[in-house]
Design a protein around this motif. Structure first.
Motif, mmCIF file in Angstrom:
data_model
loop_
_atom_site.group_PDB
_atom_site.id
_atom_site.type_symbol
_atom_site.label_atom_id
_atom_site.label_comp_id
_atom_site.label_asym_id
_atom_site.label_seq_id
_atom_site.Cartn_x
_atom_site.Cartn_y
_atom_site.Cartn_z
ATOM 1 N N GLN A 230 2.409 -0.276 5.078
ATOM 2 C CA GLN A 230 1.822 0.776 4.249
ATOM 3 C C GLN A 230 0.356 0.478 3.944
ATOM 4 N N PHE A 261 8.210 3.394 1.530
ATOM 5 C CA PHE A 261 8.664 3.637 0.160
ATOM 6 C C PHE A 261 8.358 2.468 -0.770
ATOM 7 N N GLY A 262 7.380 1.663 -0.419
ATOM 8 C CA GLY A 262 7.033 0.514 -1.252
ATOM 9 C C GLY A 262 7.464 -0.806 -0.638
ATOM 10 N N PHE A 455 -1.987 6.829 -8.818
ATOM 11 C CA PHE A 455 -3.114 5.913 -8.729
ATOM 12 C C PHE A 455 -4.169 6.409 -7.753
ATOM 13 N N THR A 518 -1.157 2.543 1.005
ATOM 14 C CA THR A 518 -0.594 3.856 0.684
ATOM 15 C C THR A 518 0.603 3.623 -0.217
ATOM 16 N N GLU A 519 0.365 3.651 -1.508
ATOM 17 C CA GLU A 519 1.416 3.498 -2.505
ATOM 18 C C GLU A 519 0.936 4.225 -3.740
ATOM 19 N N GLY A 520 1.769 4.234 -4.746
ATOM 20 C CA GLY A 520 1.332 4.825 -6.005
ATOM 21 C C GLY A 520 0.951 6.282 -5.879
ATOM 22 N N SER A 521 1.532 6.967 -4.884
ATOM 23 C CA SER A 521 1.251 8.398 -4.701
ATOM 24 C C SER A 521 -0.236 8.651 -4.572
ATOM 25 N N ARG A 522 -0.943 7.732 -3.933
ATOM 26 C CA ARG A 522 -2.403 7.826 -3.924
ATOM 27 C C ARG A 522 -2.970 8.419 -2.650
ATOM 28 N N ILE B 57 -6.104 6.735 -16.346
ATOM 29 C CA ILE B 57 -5.982 5.294 -16.091
ATOM 30 C C ILE B 57 -6.889 4.882 -14.940
ATOM 31 N N ARG B 59 -8.012 1.731 -12.512
ATOM 32 C CA ARG B 59 -7.572 0.397 -12.090
ATOM 33 C C ARG B 59 -8.690 -0.419 -11.481
ATOM 34 N N ALA B 79 1.302 -0.882 -10.178
ATOM 35 C CA ALA B 79 1.290 -0.505 -8.765
ATOM 36 C C ALA B 79 2.475 0.400 -8.492
ATOM 37 N N GLY B 80 2.378 1.133 -7.425
ATOM 38 C CA GLY B 80 3.463 2.033 -7.067
ATOM 39 C C GLY B 80 4.173 1.574 -5.817
ATOM 40 N N GLY B 81 4.904 2.476 -5.209
ATOM 41 C CA GLY B 81 5.688 2.110 -4.038
ATOM 42 C C GLY B 81 5.740 3.196 -2.993
#
Lengths: 753, 81, 157
Positions: A230, A261-262, A455, A518-522, B57, B59, B79-81
């Motif tokens: 990702q 998916f993370g 994010f 590519t995480e955190g819906s960014r 927010i 970061r 952090a997200g996923g």
């Protein structure tokens, strides 16, 4: 940021249309190349030796026989991986997780790795490695790990967040508290208080593509890594740090990714593949088996929690409290902290308190799973919200609407909300035809809402205009589900040209500056922003070239609908110049035309969703059938509605599997019993109905197009929506996820039904 | 200006929920914070601190200005996923 | 382990390769013949990502030995499009956004074609059960089923 990122409320021509994605043909013909689809001349097969014990000291590790086998080109153990981190910190933990040092911490923990000319030889090498263990007591359950006398997973972990700092090691690595007001005062004011405990079992992201990479290190220390990931820039940072390589010498190319998916935001086998290649001086291909993926990558936490909510008879919540215990696997982390932050984020509360206990267990190192930590807390909280509403005699949707957070609400994790979508999603649910559909025997309806952060992060984009007017759009954010289509739409919108004229691709780490994972819906939020600004820079250059071609001042040039127009009566004789015409002339006006943007997209805002589902529970088998499912979520602006719907549906499906069937089952020996898709049962096509979606568009004031992140939030409500539906259908409150047939039957039995 | 601290960061500031500190940008705020509360270094090293300014927010943006009268909240980095 | 010589037909073309006797057909297709369209998701016949047809019958190639392909006819995702034109199923998958990451897509296409070959007018339930052997983690199957319905309708014309 140098550019103005405020929402501009424009009308769109191209953005919002349902175009065909540019990578579609490759994917339907089998031409697209994923992690395991690359080959290199002379490549070796890399295999891993893994611990069969949940917790043990490695008393002997002798690889000498393996190294001597003909066809074996390298064997790696921790002896080949010097500690550059002083024995502590996040990177040290990653190093230890990739390859055990003096002890193994979970069933499947890597102990050694080999590279050989073929599978058979590699397997022979693994068999020839002599390893002895002194088995230690283990603990795999989160509550047992917190009990006095529990085996200590890591002697160097002391509970953080305690004052004074403790002197004895603990399995609790951190205690975090969030909230405001005084919950004792609030509970005293309540007419009704519901207090209940819940458990959720461990699940895995379940991407269909196992981790795979092809690592190639040259004698001069330059390296190539082809990998499913990702975040190829993040992988470059991690691998170069772990192996002591120069970042610029390690070129990481992201393959197509078969789901993340993370779970593909961290390194697992990749640094070892590079280490093997470095030692063997040949390319090494490592492909994890499905068994290894379950045992030795990063599932999400299993949890145990106590939720308490009090309310007045008029429906006002007076106090809410969550005590969360999340197990993070064998390394300290902050997942419970995140759960504590999100617990009550949907609500406007005067008094709230959330406490998160982050706990170590002899299980694999937990990684993010789509809105990590939020779904579990939401299961507990949204179940109790339903119970309180029922106790008061108020409709569950109305109860939530009454207490919903809005602009100006103090969030349970601290800051005050700007414009947010929880109210609108609840109103949409209230008015949705799904809520009025009739229910039959053994059927029940449940709804729930959910919250997640979005994010931004470091992003850069290159736009290069070919002399025929077609556009190369170069991105650094890995495309997990349609981003190349969305970015092409945005680029085409800005330039005023047809979508088909733009070709998007994801660059490797040596071609573009750093892009965050590519995480955190960014993805759409950040890359979209960078694409907009890069396009505007290109337009500035295009106007300047047009001015040159016409011989007029650049102030007299405007850009509209894909062409440069000369404004002013004195220039009315000049015909418009299209992008293609300007591009064709570019060799003579200054060379290639490009636009570039680096941005740290930030201030992404937050995201809310509400789900409704109908289920039928068979009282004889305990089996649950999902009859109907609706997702309502705020997307800010849906750049490509098909792919926004796809995110809603995909997140809901994962949540349904988590709610009804998926769980890690550990034996008393601390070993994972169901490390395969047969017994780790994810939803199949016949388990699900069509999943209805409603996209709300409440613009994010901090993005020119109003984009909000969408990828994660839709996994947050399903556990509770299904929990509420099953509880209504079965007539008993479910408190343990997954609500598999044996659990439902037991609940019915216990309730005397 | 008033800066509020979320749970885990409070311990590093001697238990205070809110602190008074002057700063014009996020970088400025971080520098002064570490100066005054060296114990914050643990959280900065751990993965960093996120700053919420009027509910948004941030970061990564050290240069982000903090307007007069803004609501400022320090959170653990997420952090997200 | 001795090597086995295999003479087979893949997507209508004669193909020869040598493989270890214990190698799966999936590995032979990917590593010997270079057809990487079929994917390994599990290696144990649970996910369907390796779906192919063996003499017209839908099978998991991870559960077939490379050696068993000798003298047989193999159909893979690479054989779906012909003469530069996508099969209606392939086109409808694109049109209906029935793929996100795309790793399961080759398996679904082969399985869906096997369904439509024997049942050109399946209802929703028949489609769902015919595809229950193919796992998808991204889409929730919604748009996949719609794509198969659209392709079936198009092919019946």
């Amino acid at each position: 940021m140098d550019h103005d990122t405020s929402f501009t409320n424009q009308t769109f021509k191209t953005v919002g249309t349902r175009v065909n994605r540019p990578d579609g043909v490759d994917k339907v013909t089998g031409r697209a190349r994923y992690g395991a689809d690359a080959t290199a001349p002379g490549q070796l097969v890399g295999l891993f030796l893994r611990s069969p014990h949940a917790h043990a000291k490695i008393t002997k590790l002798d690889v000498s026989k393996a190294e001597k086998i003909k066809g074996v080109k390298a064997v790696i153990t921790s002896a080949d991986l010097p500690d550059r981190f002083g024995g502590k910190g996040g990177q040290y933990d990653t190093l230890v997780n990739c390859m055990a040092r003096d002890r193994v911490l979970y069933d499947g923990h890597a102990v050694a790795a080999v590279a050989a000319i073929d599978h058979a030889t590699a397997r022979k090498a693994l068999k020839a490695i002599k390893v002895s263990y002194e088995v230690l007591p283990h603990v795999t359950d989160v509550d047992e790990a917190m009990a006095p006398g529990a085996p200590v997973v890591n002697e160097n972990v002391f509970t953080s967040g305690m004052d004074p700092r403790p002197t004895k090691p603990s399995n609790v690595s951190r205690i975090s508290t969030f909230g405001h007001g005084d919950v004792d005062v609030g509970f005293a004011e309540a007419d009704v208080i519901i207090e209940k405990s819940f458990k959720t079992e461990q699940t895995h992201q379940g991407y269909i593509e196992p981790h795979a990479c092809l690592a190639s290190v040259g004698p001069d220390g330059s390296a190539d890594l082809w990998v499913t990931t990702q975040g190829h820039f993040t992988f470059r940072t991690m691998c170069s740090a772990l192996l002591g390589m120069d970042m610029a010498k390690l070129k990481v190319t992201s393959s197509e990714i078969g789901g993340g998916f993370g779970g593909k935001t961290h390194v697992w086998v990749e640094p070892i593949a590079l280490a093997l290649s470095r030692k063997a001086n040949r390319p090494v291909k490592v492909v994890m088996t499905r068994d290894e993926v379950f045992r030795a990558t990063g599932p999400t936490c299993s949890t145990s929690m106590d939720i308490k909510i009090g309310a007045k008879r008029d429906g006002t919540i007076t106090a809410a409290q969550s005590i969360l215990r999340y197990q993070n696997g064998a390394f300290p982390a902050t997942w419970a902290m995140m759960g504590a932050m999100t617990s009550f984020a949907c609500y406007d509360l005067k008094n709230c308190k959330s406490v998160g206990y982050d706990v170590l267990c002899n299980r694999p190192k937990v990684a993010a799973y789509r809105a990590p930590s939020a779904p579990m807390a939401a299961f507990g909280v949204e179940s109790v919200v339903d119970m309180v509403a029922a106790e008061i005699g108020m409709d569950p949707v109305e109860f939530r609407i009454k207490n919903a957070a809005k602009e100006g609400t103090r969030a349970s994790y601290g800051p005050t909300y700007g414009p947010i979508g929880i109210g609108p999603t609840l109103e949409a649910v209230k008015n949705h035809p799904h809520m009025k559909a009739p229910l039959g025997p053994n059927q029940g309806r449940g709804m729930a809402c959910g919250f997640w952060f979005n994010f931004g992060g470091q992003t850069c984009v290159d736009i290069n205009i070919g002399t025929d007017g077609t556009i190369n759009l170069t991105l650094g954010t890995v495309d997990v589900g349609g981003a190349r289509a969305s970015m092409s739409l945005i680029c085409a919108e800005e330039l005023g040209i047809p979508y088909e004229q733009v070709k998007a691709n994801v660059a490797d780490t040596s071609t573009l500056g750093h892009n965050d994972t590519t995480e955190g819906s960014r993805g759409t939020f950040s890359s979209g922003m960078a694409t907009i600004f890069a396009a505007r820079e290109a337009i500035t250059e295009l106007k300047s070239r047009a001015a040159k071609m016409w011989g007029i001042p650049v102030e007299a040039v405007e850009w509209s609908e894909g062409s440069a127009t000369a404004v002013g009566d004195e220039h009315s004789n000049l015909a418009d110049l299209s992008l293609a015409e300007i591009a064709a002339a570019s060799p003579g006006t200054g060379g290639p035309i490009a636009g570039h943007n680096e941005v740290v997209a930030d201030g992404a805002g937050v995201s809310f969703a509400s789900h409704i589902c109908d289920v039928e529970v068979d009282p004889e088998t305990g089996g649950t059938k999902v009859l109907r499912y609706t997702v309502v979520q705020d997307a800010g602006k849906a750049i490509h509605p098909d792919y926004v719907e796809g995110q809603f549906q995909g997140g809901a499906a994962q949540g349904i599997g988590w709610a009804l069937n998926e769980e890690y089952i550990y034996g008393d020996d601390g070993r994972l019993q169901n490390a395969g898709f047969l017994d780790y049962r994810i939803p199949v096509c016949s388990d699900l109905p069509f999943i209805d979606t409603e996209i709300l568009e409440i613009p994010n004031p901090n993005h020119p197009y109003g984009i909000r992140g969408v990828g994660e939030t839709s996994i947050v409500p399903p556990l509770a929506a299904i929990g509420n539906a099953v509880s209504n259908a079965a007539g008993v409150r479910m408190d343990h996820v997954p609500m598999s047939p044996p659990r439902i039957l037991k609940a019915l039995d216990d309730a005397g039904q | 200006m008033k800066v509020s601290l979320s749970g885990v960061l409070r311990a590093a500031a001697g238990g205070a929920e809110d602190i008074e500190i002057e700063a014009t940008t996020i970088r400025d705020l971080m520098d002064r914070l570490l100066d005054r509360y060296p114990a914050m270094q643990e959280h900065v090293a751990d993965g960093g601190i996120a700053v919420s300014i009027d509910g948004q927010i941030y970061r990564d943006t050290l240069g982000q200005p903090i307007p007069e009268g803004a609501e400022v909240f320090l959170l653990p980095r997420l952090a997200g996923g | 382990m001795s090597s086995v010589h295999v003479s087979t037909t893949i997507n209508g073309d004669p193909v020869e390769f040598a493989c270890p006797a214990d190698e799966s057909l999936l590995d032979s297709l990917r590593d010997r013949v270079g057809l990487t369209g079929s994917k390994e998701g599990c290696g144990t016949g649970d996910c369907g990502a390796c779906s192919i047809t063996l003499n017209g019958r839908l099978v998991c190639s991870c559960l077939v030995l490379g050696a068993e392909a000798n003298g047989q006819e193999i159909g893979t995702v690479e054989g779906l499009h012909a003469n530069g034109e996508l099969h209606p199923l392939q086109q409808q998958f694109i049109n209906n956004a029935a793929l996100q990451c795309g790793i399961c897509t080759p398996g679904f296409l082969v399985a869906a074609k096997a369904l439509l070959d024997r049942n050109p007018d399946p209802d929703e339930e028949e489609i769902r059960y015919a595809l229950a052997g193919n796992l998808c983690r991204c889409t929730g199957y919604d748009k996949i089923v719609r794509a198969v319905q659209a392709a079936a309708k198009q092919m019946r014309k």
